[in-house]
Design an enzyme around this catalytic site. Sequence first.
Site, mmCIF file in Angstrom:
data_model
loop_
_atom_site.group_PDB
_atom_site.id
_atom_site.type_symbol
_atom_site.label_atom_id
_atom_site.label_comp_id
_atom_site.label_asym_id
_atom_site.label_seq_id
_atom_site.Cartn_x
_atom_site.Cartn_y
_atom_site.Cartn_z
ATOM 1 N N LYS A 72 -6.876 1.475 -12.302
ATOM 2 C CA LYS A 72 -5.731 1.212 -10.977
ATOM 3 C C LYS A 72 -6.956 0.650 -9.996
ATOM 4 O O LYS A 72 -7.749 1.579 -9.349
ATOM 5 C CB LYS A 72 -5.273 2.393 -10.440
ATOM 6 N N ASP A 103 3.573 9.795 -19.422
ATOM 7 C CA ASP A 103 2.552 10.057 -18.487
ATOM 8 C C ASP A 103 2.994 11.567 -17.945
ATOM 9 O O ASP A 103 4.089 11.628 -17.345
ATOM 10 C CB ASP A 103 2.433 8.997 -17.411
ATOM 11 N N ARG A 144 1.299 0.943 -9.275
ATOM 12 C CA ARG A 144 1.349 2.213 -8.508
ATOM 13 C C ARG A 144 2.710 2.322 -8.167
ATOM 14 O O ARG A 144 3.589 1.596 -8.441
ATOM 15 C CB ARG A 144 0.671 2.197 -7.076
ATOM 16 N N SER A 145 3.202 3.717 -8.033
ATOM 17 C CA SER A 145 4.639 3.758 -7.863
ATOM 18 C C SER A 145 5.142 3.070 -6.388
ATOM 19 O O SER A 145 6.159 3.127 -6.536
ATOM 20 C CB SER A 145 4.810 5.167 -7.886
ATOM 21 N N GLU A 201 9.827 4.149 -10.143
ATOM 22 C CA GLU A 201 9.307 3.042 -10.723
ATOM 23 C C GLU A 201 10.417 2.269 -11.518
ATOM 24 O O GLU A 201 10.257 1.565 -12.472
ATOM 25 C CB GLU A 201 8.324 3.400 -11.771
ATOM 26 N N ASP A 214 -5.820 9.285 -16.110
ATOM 27 C CA ASP A 214 -5.639 8.437 -15.168
ATOM 28 C C ASP A 214 -6.115 9.304 -13.719
ATOM 29 O O ASP A 214 -7.208 9.063 -13.119
ATOM 30 C CB ASP A 214 -4.086 8.208 -14.885
HETATM 31 P P1 PGA Z 1 1.421 7.025 -8.672
HETATM 32 O O1 PGA Z 1 1.918 7.227 -10.144
HETATM 33 O O2 PGA Z 1 1.340 5.378 -8.498
HETATM 34 O O3 PGA Z 1 2.345 7.629 -7.859
HETATM 35 O O4 PGA Z 1 -0.079 7.633 -8.509
HETATM 36 C C1 PGA Z 1 1.548 6.378 -11.290
HETATM 37 C C2 PGA Z 1 0.788 7.056 -12.451
HETATM 38 O O5 PGA Z 1 0.493 8.343 -12.160
HETATM 39 O O6 PGA Z 1 0.372 6.795 -13.211
HETATM 40 ZN ZN ZN Z 2 -0.694 8.576 -14.290
#
Ligand code: PGA
Ligand code: ZN
Length: 409
Positions: A337, A243, A366-367, A210, A312
């Site tokens: 999300k 997080d 998202r990542s 990120e 989340d």
């Molecule tokens: P992810 O991570 O997009 O890889 O799921 C983001 C998060 O956990 O907030």
């Molecule tokens: Zn998260």
Amino acid sequence: MYIHTAQLRPLLDSRKEQTLEVVLTSGRFSVKASVPHGKSTGSHEAVALPFQEALRSFDRIHKELYQEDFSSQKDFDMFLSQWDGSEDKHVLGANTMLALSIAFARLMSRERKQEVYDYIHQEFLSRVPSAQKKSPYLVANLVNGGAHGSFSSAWRSQFHVSPLSFQEFHVIPLVDDVAVGLGLIQELYSKLGRKLSSYFDDANIAMGDEAGFSAPFDSPHMVLDIFSDLIEKYHYPCGIGIDAAASEFYKDGMYLYQGKEISKEELLSEYVHIIDTYPLLFLEDPFHEDDFASFSELFEKVKSEDLLIVGDDLTVTQLPRVAEASKQGAVNACIVKPNQVGTITEVLEVVSYMYAHGMRAVASHRSGETLDTFISDLAVGIGAWGIKAGAPVRPERSVKYERLVHISE
Ligand code: PGA
Ligand code: ZN
């Protein structure tokens, strides 16, 4: 509104992994929407299909899209959900569905000569009449650990320390002006970079998924100390967020935390210690995604207006799980999300439930990201408390911040 053409195209995300983009046209306008991908995904998220599979489903639906006169977002999203017909969206794929849903929102707002955040806000008002549009707080992820960390091969043998178990370390400017907030996180990002160079060899400082820094920190406390020192020294009006993404370091009832197996009780004590020591404002996914009870226990222990305990992977932007979290008193905020659920209509439904039950919403990227900026418009349109868009570098992250500044202007 009739859709004249619909196209599904492959696209690479910020991790150079394949995702997809939809192009929709009405008689007058043409719009695009693309969707991101997570890496530390919750197991209860709606299903994203690989591109070739998504294309096969799309080939089946796309002509049907031309036959209906869709009068509203709800109408369009209902059509997608009914066509899919599954609970986890595996038939059409939540990724295709979301790209279609966002593109439809863009097309409708163009037809109505509205900005996307205004269009979203108007849709949201029909559920939450008191909702206000506002710029969200920036929850900026400046240090990446866990599944998002990035480490050179020499790293482990040289430093003999475990990678950070927690996935994200945020700074959160508590200012209402989003341009001022962005300036602060840019400044912190540069100062942090220089500070890390004084601790580590530059070859051992990498960029995580990120766009935050990854480095051989000896513990999360080291990161939190560095953040608090910077905040104190320069009098930044900022809090700190974490997080933990704890499902990622959970196995068979135990947590592998900083190279040591610990119980959930020990992990809980660690959080209480962190909360007592640092200006922590935000703690996401402190426990495994199905352990509502430990979330509630922590929440009960540290309850405060000024600390968000955030779901989340626990809540995955889905009504039944958010309702369960509310019933159990597990969180006072949830990540939003859109690709965890599939359509804008469902997102608005779940956010209205959150607000009706005293929870705050934090819109999130998202990542694995694209250049799409829908989450910025969404955050403003629903008046979210915050937004997570990563570190303020790399185009996939910075376009979200720029869009927020543009909206506020
Ligand atoms: P992810 O991570 O997009 O890889 O799921 C983001 C998060 O956990 O907030
Ligand atoms: Zn998260």
